[in-house]
Write a protein that holds these residues in place. Sequence first.
Motif, PDB file in Angstrom:
ATOM      1  N   ARG A 228      49.056  26.069  49.913  1.00  0.00           N
ATOM      2  CA  ARG A 228      48.211  27.237  49.694  1.00  0.00           C
ATOM      3  C   ARG A 228      48.285  27.649  48.228  1.00  0.00           C
ATOM      4  O   ARG A 228      49.385  27.817  47.677  1.00  0.00           O
ATOM      5  N   PRO A 229      47.149  27.824  47.552  1.00  0.00           N
ATOM      6  CA  PRO A 229      47.184  28.218  46.131  1.00  0.00           C
ATOM      7  C   PRO A 229      47.852  29.585  45.966  1.00  0.00           C
ATOM      8  O   PRO A 229      47.661  30.488  46.800  1.00  0.00           O
ATOM      9  N   ALA A 230      48.586  29.732  44.902  1.00  0.00           N
ATOM     10  CA  ALA A 230      49.248  31.011  44.632  1.00  0.00           C
ATOM     11  C   ALA A 230      48.230  32.124  44.441  1.00  0.00           C
ATOM     12  O   ALA A 230      48.493  33.287  44.759  1.00  0.00           O
ATOM     13  N   SER A 231      47.053  31.769  43.962  1.00  0.00           N
ATOM     14  CA  SER A 231      46.015  32.766  43.669  1.00  0.00           C
ATOM     15  C   SER A 231      44.950  32.823  44.754  1.00  0.00           C
ATOM     16  O   SER A 231      43.821  33.261  44.490  1.00  0.00           O
ATOM     17  N   LEU A 232      45.271  32.396  45.979  1.00  0.00           N
ATOM     18  CA  LEU A 232      44.247  32.311  47.021  1.00  0.00           C
ATOM     19  C   LEU A 232      43.554  33.643  47.267  1.00  0.00           C
ATOM     20  O   LEU A 232      42.331  33.691  47.440  1.00  0.00           O
ATOM     21  N   ASP A 233      44.293  34.739  47.297  1.00  0.00           N
ATOM     22  CA  ASP A 233      43.654  36.039  47.549  1.00  0.00           C
ATOM     23  C   ASP A 233      42.618  36.363  46.486  1.00  0.00           C
ATOM     24  O   ASP A 233      41.533  36.877  46.792  1.00  0.00           O
ATOM     25  N   ARG A 234      42.939  36.063  45.232  1.00  0.00           N
ATOM     26  CA  ARG A 234      41.975  36.309  44.154  1.00  0.00           C
ATOM     27  C   ARG A 234      40.806  35.325  44.227  1.00  0.00           C
ATOM     28  O   ARG A 234      39.666  35.680  43.892  1.00  0.00           O
ATOM     29  N   MET A 235      41.083  34.112  44.651  1.00  0.00           N
ATOM     30  CA  MET A 235      40.006  33.138  44.845  1.00  0.00           C
ATOM     31  C   MET A 235      39.020  33.631  45.907  1.00  0.00           C
ATOM     32  O   MET A 235      37.795  33.556  45.720  1.00  0.00           O
ATOM     33  N   LEU A 236      39.549  34.130  47.014  1.00  0.00           N
ATOM     34  CA  LEU A 236      38.696  34.603  48.102  1.00  0.00           C
ATOM     35  C   LEU A 236      37.861  35.806  47.662  1.00  0.00           C
ATOM     36  O   LEU A 236      36.674  35.905  47.990  1.00  0.00           O
ATOM     37  N   ASP A 237      38.474  36.701  46.917  1.00  0.00           N
ATOM     38  CA  ASP A 237      37.731  37.866  46.417  1.00  0.00           C
ATOM     39  C   ASP A 237      36.607  37.425  45.488  1.00  0.00           C
ATOM     40  O   ASP A 237      35.476  37.925  45.579  1.00  0.00           O
ATOM     41  N   ALA A 238      36.903  36.476  44.618  1.00  0.00           N
ATOM     42  CA  ALA A 238      35.888  35.971  43.689  1.00  0.00           C
ATOM     43  C   ALA A 238      34.770  35.266  44.447  1.00  0.00           C
ATOM     44  O   ALA A 238      33.586  35.448  44.144  1.00  0.00           O
ATOM     45  N   ALA A 239      35.121  34.465  45.443  1.00  0.00           N
ATOM     46  CA  ALA A 239      34.117  33.743  46.204  1.00  0.00           C
ATOM     47  C   ALA A 239      33.191  34.713  46.934  1.00  0.00           C
ATOM     48  O   ALA A 239      31.981  34.471  47.037  1.00  0.00           O
ATOM     49  N   ARG A 240      33.748  35.807  47.454  1.00  0.00           N
ATOM     50  CA  ARG A 240      32.909  36.816  48.128  1.00  0.00           C
ATOM     51  C   ARG A 240      31.915  37.427  47.144  1.00  0.00           C
ATOM     52  O   ARG A 240      30.735  37.591  47.451  1.00  0.00           O
ATOM     53  N   ARG A 241      32.393  37.787  45.979  1.00  0.00           N
ATOM     54  CA  ARG A 241      31.505  38.420  44.992  1.00  0.00           C
ATOM     55  C   ARG A 241      30.400  37.462  44.553  1.00  0.00           C
ATOM     56  O   ARG A 241      29.231  37.841  44.440  1.00  0.00           O
ATOM     57  N   LEU A 242      30.773  36.226  44.296  1.00  0.00           N
ATOM     58  CA  LEU A 242      29.811  35.256  43.773  1.00  0.00           C
ATOM     59  C   LEU A 242      28.799  34.822  44.824  1.00  0.00           C
ATOM     60  O   LEU A 242      27.669  34.440  44.491  1.00  0.00           O
ATOM     61  N   SER A 243      29.180  34.859  46.097  1.00  0.00           N
ATOM     62  CA  SER A 243      28.285  34.388  47.160  1.00  0.00           C
ATOM     63  C   SER A 243      27.531  35.519  47.838  1.00  0.00           C
ATOM     64  O   SER A 243      26.738  35.270  48.745  1.00  0.00           O
ATOM     65  N   ILE A 256      44.948  27.261  37.524  1.00  0.00           N
ATOM     66  CA  ILE A 256      45.720  26.858  36.354  1.00  0.00           C
ATOM     67  C   ILE A 256      46.821  27.893  36.116  1.00  0.00           C
ATOM     68  O   ILE A 256      46.541  29.081  35.905  1.00  0.00           O
ATOM     69  N   ASP A 257      48.077  27.452  36.198  1.00  0.00           N
ATOM     70  CA  ASP A 257      49.227  28.342  35.991  1.00  0.00           C
ATOM     71  C   ASP A 257      49.140  29.580  36.890  1.00  0.00           C
ATOM     72  O   ASP A 257      49.393  30.705  36.454  1.00  0.00           O
ATOM     73  N   GLY A 258      48.770  29.361  38.138  1.00  0.00           N
ATOM     74  CA  GLY A 258      48.717  30.455  39.096  1.00  0.00           C
ATOM     75  C   GLY A 258      47.514  31.373  38.964  1.00  0.00           C
ATOM     76  O   GLY A 258      47.437  32.397  39.644  1.00  0.00           O
ATOM     77  N   ARG A 259      46.551  30.981  38.128  1.00  0.00           N
ATOM     78  CA  ARG A 259      45.361  31.814  37.891  1.00  0.00           C
ATOM     79  C   ARG A 259      44.108  31.040  38.265  1.00  0.00           C
ATOM     80  O   ARG A 259      43.953  29.883  37.881  1.00  0.00           O
ATOM     81  N   PRO A 260      43.168  31.656  39.017  1.00  0.00           N
ATOM     82  CA  PRO A 260      41.930  30.948  39.360  1.00  0.00           C
ATOM     83  C   PRO A 260      41.006  30.823  38.157  1.00  0.00           C
ATOM     84  O   PRO A 260      40.922  31.731  37.326  1.00  0.00           O
TER      85      PRO A 260
END
Length: 317
Positions: A228-243, A256-260
Amino acid sequence: MQRLKKHYYAYVSPLKLTSELYREKLGRVPDLHHPKTFNEKVLWLKHFSDTSRWTQLADKYRVREYVEQCGLGWMLNELYAVWERPEEIDLTLPQLQGREFVLKTNNGCGDVILVSDARTADLKSIRHKMKRALRYHYGFKSAEHHYMFIKPCIIAEKMLHENPALSCSLIDYKFFCLDGEPCYCMVCYDRQGHGGFNTCLYDAHTWEPLNHYINPSHYKQGQRQIPRPASLDRMLDAARRLSHGFPEVRVDLYEIDGRPVFGELTFTSAAGTSPRFTEEFQRMMGDRITLPEEALPNRMPTGFVLFRHPERSGSEA
């Protein structure tokens, strides 16, 4: 003869081309009157919905503006330079010195050049490769008309590096967003040239493996799981906004280094003719996509692509 027929359809009837490509890949024609699977609904949206925003958002350069508007500018990879023509590529720019970077077109797929040192890079070879990449009208032979409206250019971005403990290449986290919600994540790793890579599939929220939904006859299933990516929660938030506001779109991200880090948006994953998932999973995904109530007339351009090769014309045809 088959190739000539598809080329003919690309000019006169992209809808027929879509059916031909679908039959070739999946052994049947798509049901676009009563679409049920993910592939069929992608094709329906491509032909019969308002795709006016897709061109900007599929443009690897212009999409940056949209990412900024969504409050996600911090996810954008560092952009070093933009050129309209291969002859304009200038590796002596101060911002390129002492940096590793990638060169790619804004409207293609896979045409990436890695540059580790601008001082020793073969500029002649780079210009030749980019000229060849820009000459190819991506989207024409696959009936993905929104790519044909993109004004081509070449961009230079910071080179992102893989995590060697997990993959020999940069890991792609491809979030399938259905009705504005990231539902599933296809992870691609250990890329070996064009088309060769390992694949894992996960529930986007729980990171539960769903590899049994990958069609093994078409995709190489990964022999190990990607954590599981360390930044998964931020990834999911970004995916919601973009979609938000789209029936379906695939949001591609890196970590990259724990950052999406933002990759790209794809509205017609595998051109809507993908055999990568089982029929059961195709139905599951399709059930989560709500199509517009009204179908618009098929508005795909026919007869010619809108932008010519930059050598011949730098403006709309």
